[in-house]
Design a protein around this motif. Sequence first.
Motif, PDB file in Angstrom:
ATOM      1  N   GLY B   8       0.718  -1.140   0.012  1.00 54.33           N
ATOM      2  CA  GLY B   8       0.133   0.024  -0.131  1.00 54.33           C
ATOM      3  C   GLY B   8       0.790   1.128   0.154  1.00 54.33           C
ATOM      4  O   GLY B   8       0.567   2.118   0.981  1.00 54.33           O
ATOM      5  N   SER B  10       2.075   4.839  -0.806  1.00 59.20           N
ATOM      6  CA  SER B  10       1.671   6.113  -1.414  1.00 59.20           C
ATOM      7  C   SER B  10       2.953   6.898  -1.228  1.00 59.20           C
ATOM      8  O   SER B  10       3.733   6.713  -0.579  1.00 59.20           O
ATOM      9  CB  SER B  10       0.535   6.546  -0.506  1.00 59.20           C
ATOM     10  OG  SER B  10      -0.551   5.812  -0.741  1.00 59.20           O
ATOM     11  N   GLY B  22      -1.259   3.900  -3.001  1.00 60.22           N
ATOM     12  CA  GLY B  22      -1.609   2.586  -2.508  1.00 60.22           C
ATOM     13  C   GLY B  22      -1.146   1.459  -3.607  1.00 60.22           C
ATOM     14  O   GLY B  22      -1.681   0.575  -3.692  1.00 60.22           O
ATOM     15  N   GLY B  59       2.353   3.442   3.742  1.00 61.26           N
ATOM     16  CA  GLY B  59       2.358   2.031   3.231  1.00 61.26           C
ATOM     17  C   GLY B  59       3.953   1.620   3.516  1.00 61.26           C
ATOM     18  O   GLY B  59       4.798   2.647   4.210  1.00 61.26           O
TER      19      GLY B  59
END
Lengths: 244, 246
Positions: B8, B10, B22, B59
Amino acid sequence: MPEGLLGQLEVFFTWQNALLWLRATGTTVAMAVVGCGVGFVLANLLVLVRTWPSRWLLPLRVLIVLYVEVFRRIPFLVLIFLVLFTTRALGLHMPLFAVACVTVTVTATAFIAEIVRAGYESVHRNQWESAAVMNFGRLRTVALVVLPQAWTVIVPPAFSYFVMFIKETSLASQVGVYELMQAGKYFNNVGVSPFLAFGTCLAIYFALSYPLTRVGWRIERRLAHRFRRTSPAEPLAAPPVVGP
Amino acid sequence: MAQIELRGVSARYPSGGQVLDGVSLVVDKGEVVSIIGPSGSGKSTLLRVLVGLLPPSAGEVWLDGSRLDYADRKALTAARARLAIVFQQFNLFQNMTALDNVTVTPVKIRREPKASARARGEALLRRVGLGDKLGAYPDELSGGQQQRVALARALALGPEILLLDEVTSALDPEMVNEVLDAIRDLANEGITMLIVSHEMAFVREVSDRVVMMADGAVVETGPPGQIFDAPRTERCREFVSKILRH
Ligand SMILES: Nc1ncnc2c1ncn2[C@@H]1O[C@H](COP(=O)(O)OP(=O)(O)OP(=O)(O)O)[C@@H](O)[C@H]1O
Ligand SMILES: [Mg+2]
């Protein structure tokens, strides 16, 4: 007047006087060399700290920016009196020459720091990034990659600043440093015609500056020729982001 | 075993908006994974996150089962020691010859003996067809030649993970085949590779798996056969058909 001058020539051009002028010239050059030399080293240190990406150095960075911005704007004459009276107030009885050298260093550092910073910024950000990814570390990035490329941008203005500063140091005569200008004043005071006294000053300043300016052009052309490879694409505007 | 794992992730540039949104991705050891997608979809940015030039805003990145802590200089240095990247813009050191570009890190940073590093650098440059350009500076080389120097420089680091950003973009077709061969050799040596490319023939040829990205997110992942011949998502079908038509 011309006859007076002619009559003085004999008295004026003696070995003894020549030595006095030589000493004064030496002092003038020494102030500029010491100030700009030490200033150059300090300027590089300041820029290194200023662009170091660490939160802990933030207060130091603020101080450096303040220093650079303030001291580039103080006239040399004001500064030299400030240094003189500050050191006296602190009970330091430094020789006048040392006071002058400190003053030159203080201004030169601020000025050259801006020149060096512009040099760093002329180096494309991707050069910093490549180095960072290969674990160069900040110092080795600067030494191996950035300075060799920034050199062409730094040296010519730094050198012309140095040449300009040779003239600026004439103001040190105001606190009594025995440099060229002071020698002119001295000879004038002991009865030498002002045309002769200050004419000699003028001649020596010119004899110092002109060849140095030529050397500066030489350096500039040489650098431009040898290291065409300075800034690939667009130069960067802000200090680079390299890792956290 | 997963050598690279993005969970995930970003990311945003300080000056701009969200670029990665993500992204999750697993690359196994020795796998060759290609990333395709339209311009501006965040492919290069993903590689920048992996090499630690851009810390993710959300993330996690895992390397060999341990989470990469971007705030930890030591961990970052250790991770970078195992990686090599060829940047899209090559990013060769402008003040160094081709050979110095290849040998500077082994010699100055890793303290390898100069003679052996030089020999290896020369061999690598010959391997990419630049045996006669050892002493040339980047601005004396064509784009394709610079790209090959960059590849040699990356290989000189002996990386476990190789990231290639548009590594064939400036090469002529003949050279593309040679680079393709080099990449196959590397894959056989067990080097994990993440390749960003617009060249679909190349991607199909070289990849174990293809990841299609759009707007900072992964749209579809699968073997080349799936992505190019039977894409499962509309977005991927659209992109692939557009690209293959040209
Ligand atoms: N240094 C930067 N600062 C701000 N924004 C950036 C920067 N670099 C890239 N971007 C933005 O991030 C987005 C993704 O860029 P990125 O380079 O990752 O795309 P890409 O998929 O590699 O594209 P291409 O195929 O053209 O190379 C773009 O919208 C771009 O404008
Ligand atoms: Mg890109």
